[in-house]
Design an enzyme around this catalytic site. Structure first.
Site, PDB file in Angstrom:
ATOM      1  N   SER A   1      48.133  -8.550   1.238  1.00 12.28           N
ATOM      2  CA  SER A   1      47.624  -9.267   2.407  1.00 12.28           C
ATOM      3  C   SER A   1      47.791 -10.771   2.242  1.00 12.28           C
ATOM      4  CB  SER A   1      46.134  -8.947   2.553  1.00 12.28           C
ATOM      5  OG  SER A   1      45.510  -9.866   3.423  1.00 12.28           O
TER       6      SER A   1
ATOM      7  N   TYR B   1      37.491  -8.269  -0.738  1.00 12.47           N
ATOM      8  CA  TYR B   1      38.697  -7.611  -0.217  1.00 12.47           C
ATOM      9  C   TYR B   1      39.942  -8.312  -0.768  1.00 12.47           C
ATOM     10  CZ  TYR B   1      42.296  -6.392   3.202  1.00 12.47           C
ATOM     11  OH  TYR B   1      43.459  -5.999   3.805  1.00 12.47           O
TER      12      TYR B   1
ATOM     13  N   LYS C   1      43.225  -7.061  -3.427  1.00 12.68           N
ATOM     14  CA  LYS C   1      44.665  -7.245  -3.197  1.00 12.68           C
ATOM     15  C   LYS C   1      45.303  -8.013  -4.360  1.00 12.68           C
ATOM     16  CE  LYS C   1      44.789  -5.193   0.804  1.00 12.68           C
ATOM     17  NZ  LYS C   1      45.302  -3.830   0.871  1.00 12.68           N
TER      18      LYS C   1
END
Ligand code: UDP
Length: 229
Positions: free
Chosen positions: A14, A38, A42
């Site tokens: 991302s 989050y 990644k």
């Protein structure tokens, strides 16, 4: 995977790994950071992939850094249907448009951007899907190893510009409430798409009007997504 002789991997990373970038467009060489859990997942998984490749160079790994995927399949039969309160902008806008929520909260109107709202690189999900096909083809190239590519359009759009585009596509007015910045949000993030164009031979085709049209088609046909009212 190794035990089953599968050494080819495409990982969905991302643009969040760029954190709050010092400049734009973001190139794949920019320093990486994570502003939330989050983003950390990644970042860590990217690192694990790079480590695997260093240890075992017969692996072929493509890390795809998605910018902001929006829109839906043009059929209107496949789209995004998050559970609970949507965290992302466009699913929230969609739920306001179909009457499930009263208003969109705009997080931050004092950013250093043309209208004060945050700027992102929105990419149509069909373009994103095609980017994956290009990445899979690249894994067949004997000279490829572990590579990272941005999947974005290279264009920045503000929250207010996105809301206006959706209103035009849907004919529905989206009431908005202005609020403070959301912690962890960056000001302006958009992609450099040169590497993907050059090495994957892939480029996004759709603009924000197409994204909003297809998202509204999905939303109006399925106001409660895959569930029921
Ligand atoms: N945003 C907003 N209201 C919302 C959700 C998002 O104003 O309910 C803004 C957010 O501050 C950011 C942009 O919309 O500037 C895109 O946010 P999203 O969460 O979709 O993507 P990300 O921040 O992860 O790039």
């Amino acid at each position: 995977m190794a035990a089953h002789g599968c050494k080819k991997l495409v990982f969905s990373s991302s643009a969040t790994v760029y954190g709050w970038p010092k400049e734009v467009p973001c190139t794949e060489e920019f320093p990486l950071s994570a502003a939330n859990p989050y983003g950390k997942t990644k970042l860590y998984i990217e690192e694990i992939c790079r480590d695997i490749y260093r240890a075992e160079p017969d692996w072929k790994i493509t890390l795809l850094r998605y910018f902001n995927p929006v829109g839906a399949h043009p059929s209107g039969n496949i789209g995004e249907d998050p559970r609970g309160i949507p965290n992302n902008l466009m699913p929230f806008v969609q739920q306001v448009a179909v009457g499930r929520r009263p208003a969109l909260t705009i997080f931050g109107t004092d950013y250093n951007t043309s209208d004060g709202t945050g700027v992102r690189d929105y990419i149509h999900v069909v373009d994103l899907a095609n980017g994956h096909i290009a990445a899979l083809c690249k894994l067949d190239d004997p000279n490829t190893g572990c590579e990272v590519y941005n999947l974005g359009t290279g264009k920045g759009t503000s929250v207010l510009e996105m809301v206006t585009a959706f209103e035009q596509a849907s004919g529905v007015k989206i009431p908005v409430v202005k609020a403070d910045r959301r912690p962890g949000d960056a000001e302006v993030v958009y992609a450099s798409t040169k590497k993907a164009e050059r090495e994957l031979n892939w480029k996004a085709k759709y603009g924000i009007d197409d994204m909003c049209r297809d998202q509204w088609n999905w939303a109006s046909k399925n106001p409660y997504g895959y569930g029921e009212s």
